[in-house]
Write a protein that holds these residues in place. Structure first.
Motif, mmCIF file in Angstrom:
data_model
loop_
_atom_site.group_PDB
_atom_site.id
_atom_site.type_symbol
_atom_site.label_atom_id
_atom_site.label_comp_id
_atom_site.label_asym_id
_atom_site.label_seq_id
_atom_site.Cartn_x
_atom_site.Cartn_y
_atom_site.Cartn_z
ATOM 1 N N UNK A 144 0.593 -23.886 48.438
ATOM 2 C CA UNK A 144 0.744 -25.322 48.886
ATOM 3 C C UNK A 144 -0.904 -26.392 48.315
ATOM 4 N N UNK A 145 -1.486 -25.921 49.017
ATOM 5 C CA UNK A 145 -2.874 -26.673 49.303
ATOM 6 C C UNK A 145 -3.949 -25.918 50.128
ATOM 7 N N UNK A 146 -4.907 -26.424 49.604
ATOM 8 C CA UNK A 146 -5.657 -25.977 50.737
ATOM 9 C C UNK A 146 -7.153 -27.063 51.490
ATOM 10 N N UNK A 147 -6.959 -27.214 52.589
ATOM 11 C CA UNK A 147 -8.116 -28.448 52.517
ATOM 12 C C UNK A 147 -8.868 -27.554 53.753
ATOM 13 N N UNK A 148 -10.391 -28.292 53.784
ATOM 14 C CA UNK A 148 -11.646 -27.475 54.189
ATOM 15 C C UNK A 148 -12.607 -28.983 55.065
ATOM 16 N N UNK A 149 -13.444 -28.606 56.135
ATOM 17 C CA UNK A 149 -13.709 -29.462 57.020
ATOM 18 C C UNK A 149 -14.971 -29.905 56.288
ATOM 19 N N UNK A 150 -15.895 -30.642 56.587
ATOM 20 C CA UNK A 150 -17.471 -31.252 56.049
ATOM 21 C C UNK A 150 -18.530 -30.094 56.407
ATOM 22 N N UNK A 151 -19.643 -30.275 56.015
ATOM 23 C CA UNK A 151 -20.283 -29.168 56.410
ATOM 24 C C UNK A 151 -20.423 -28.723 57.595
ATOM 25 N N UNK A 152 -21.036 -27.458 57.843
ATOM 26 C CA UNK A 152 -20.994 -27.009 58.419
ATOM 27 C C UNK A 152 -22.123 -27.199 59.958
ATOM 28 N N UNK A 153 -22.649 -27.633 60.967
ATOM 29 C CA UNK A 153 -23.735 -27.712 61.548
ATOM 30 C C UNK A 153 -24.249 -26.906 62.980
ATOM 31 N N UNK A 154 -24.429 -26.790 64.057
ATOM 32 C CA UNK A 154 -25.157 -26.100 64.934
ATOM 33 C C UNK A 154 -24.674 -26.905 66.058
ATOM 34 N N UNK A 155 -23.555 -26.106 66.892
ATOM 35 C CA UNK A 155 -23.825 -27.219 68.047
ATOM 36 C C UNK A 155 -24.469 -25.988 69.288
ATOM 37 N N UNK A 156 -25.068 -26.584 70.338
ATOM 38 C CA UNK A 156 -25.913 -25.326 71.128
ATOM 39 C C UNK A 156 -26.151 -25.967 72.549
ATOM 40 N N UNK A 157 -26.148 -25.029 73.379
ATOM 41 C CA UNK A 157 -25.826 -26.103 74.753
ATOM 42 C C UNK A 157 -27.915 -26.238 75.306
ATOM 43 N N UNK A 158 -28.613 -25.532 74.416
ATOM 44 C CA UNK A 158 -29.974 -25.984 74.366
ATOM 45 C C UNK A 158 -30.588 -25.720 72.969
ATOM 46 N N UNK A 159 -31.303 -27.124 72.785
ATOM 47 C CA UNK A 159 -32.043 -27.607 71.673
ATOM 48 C C UNK A 159 -32.079 -26.769 70.645
ATOM 49 N N UNK A 160 -32.435 -26.727 69.433
ATOM 50 C CA UNK A 160 -32.618 -25.675 68.586
ATOM 51 C C UNK A 160 -33.293 -26.161 67.034
#
Length: 344
Positions: A144-160
């Motif tokens: 019927x249709x497709x949807x997609x989220x905004x740009x993926x980011x990196x979430x971490x326990x320690x800073x990258x």
């Protein structure tokens, strides 16, 4: 084999519960009762947008088409949703193509790290291209249709802050986003979204690739320490809204037309919901005091170089299968470039 037996049993139970999907209403018109499996939790904006779609279909059909939404993966789990639609466990389903790796070789282009600018662009382009190419991999269902989220980011326990910080880190992803983690030098852990909060909390993974909305929508901001802005290689995750083909074929033509009309209108509603959710997710992590780390221009270039082979591999694989991956990818990239050029 056990999975097929379980799915068949669930399908029989669903059919019995729904009266095989059709009810007579006295001397009035036939009422079609359908089930809709959504993997998002009920309070997530995308589950609510899907619920609103079902309500609008019922309204315009004057009650002849009634859809019961089962959110939170209660009818079929996220990675079983597509098969559940094909086998009739649910009449409709919403989940991620990426949860069944290898099943959608052409549509994998939609999940590549192409620098998607926002959810509305991803949703429009994904629907347009999936509809235009209508690949054989979609057989058995009516997309019927497709949807997609905004740009993926990196979430971490320690800073990258640099590529080197990812060494020896276990990063959760789905489908191709797990491949992105590997390309960047981390250890990839494939995992559906509903399992990620506990995995982060318990230290099973050290971070996750996700749209920033996830940090609020799935509460994962509570169990991470920082966010690295990786929009330069921003990927999306394409999500289908599909109906079992036999269910679709059994609907009268006027009801099918209503479903198509509402679905066309809901493309932008889902895309706008993704953009709104990203804004709320960013505000949420700021309220929690999580560090948001931008990459320098030089570092962004290094990350783009690292994920380049993923795109090249997609072209190679689709070419070997005789699929128009090169053309599909080029169209997606052109649409992304147009959208980015139009942004302030």
């Amino acid at each position: 084999m056990r999975t097929w037996v379980r799915l068949a049993g669930m399908g029989l139970a669903a059919a019995v519960a729904a009266g095989c999907g059709v009810r007579e209403s006295g001397d009035g018109p036939r009422v079609h009762k359908l089930t809709y499996s959504i993997f998002f939790p009920p309070m997530h904006i995308q589950a609510q947008t899907g619920q609103a779609w079902a309500q609008e279909v019922e309204k315009r059909s004057e009650g002849r088409l009634q859809i019961t939404v089962h959110a939170g993966g209660t009818l079929t789990k996220a990675d079983q949703c597509w098969q559940g639609v094909l086998s009739g466990v649910s009449d409709l389903g919403m989940s991620c193509f990426a949860y069944t790796p290898g099943r959608f070789p052409l549509l994998e282009a939609l999940d590549l790290p192409l620098g998607w600018p926002d959810g509305l662009t991803a949703t429009r382009v994904a629907t347009e291209l999936a509809t235009k190419y209508e690949p054989e991999e979609l057989q058995g269902a009516k997309l019927l249709y497709v949807h997609g989220h905004g740009p993926g980011i990196l979430a971490t326990k320690k800073p990258v802050r640099r590529l080197e910080d990812l060494q020896n880190m276990k990063i959760r992803g789905t489908g191709l986003s797990a491949g992105i983690a590997t390309a960047l030098g981390a250890t990839a852990v494939g995992m559906p979204q509903p399992e990620t909060y506990d995995a982060l909390q318990k230290g099973v993974v050290d971070g996750t690739f996700c749209p920033i909305e996830t940090l609020k929508g799935w509460k994962q901001g509570e169990v991470i320490g920082s966010v690295t802005d990786t929009k330069a290689i921003g990927y999306t995750t394409a999500m289908f809204v599909a109906m079992n083909r036999e269910t679709w074929d059994a609907l009268p033509e006027d009801l099918r037309q209503i479903v198509l009309e509402v679905s066309a209108e809901w493309v932008d509603k889902h895309g706008e919901a993704w953009n709104q959710a990203d804004e709320e997710g960013l505000a949420f992590v700021r309220e929690l005091g999580r560090e948001i780390i931008p990459l320098s221009a030089g570092e962004e270039a290094r990350w783009r170089e690292k994920v380049g082979p993923i795109v090249a591999d997609y072209v190679r694989r689709t070419t070997e299968k005789g699929l128009p991956g090169t053309e599909f990818l080029a169209e997606a990239q052109a649409r992304i470039a147009e959208a980015r050029a139009g942004q302030p």
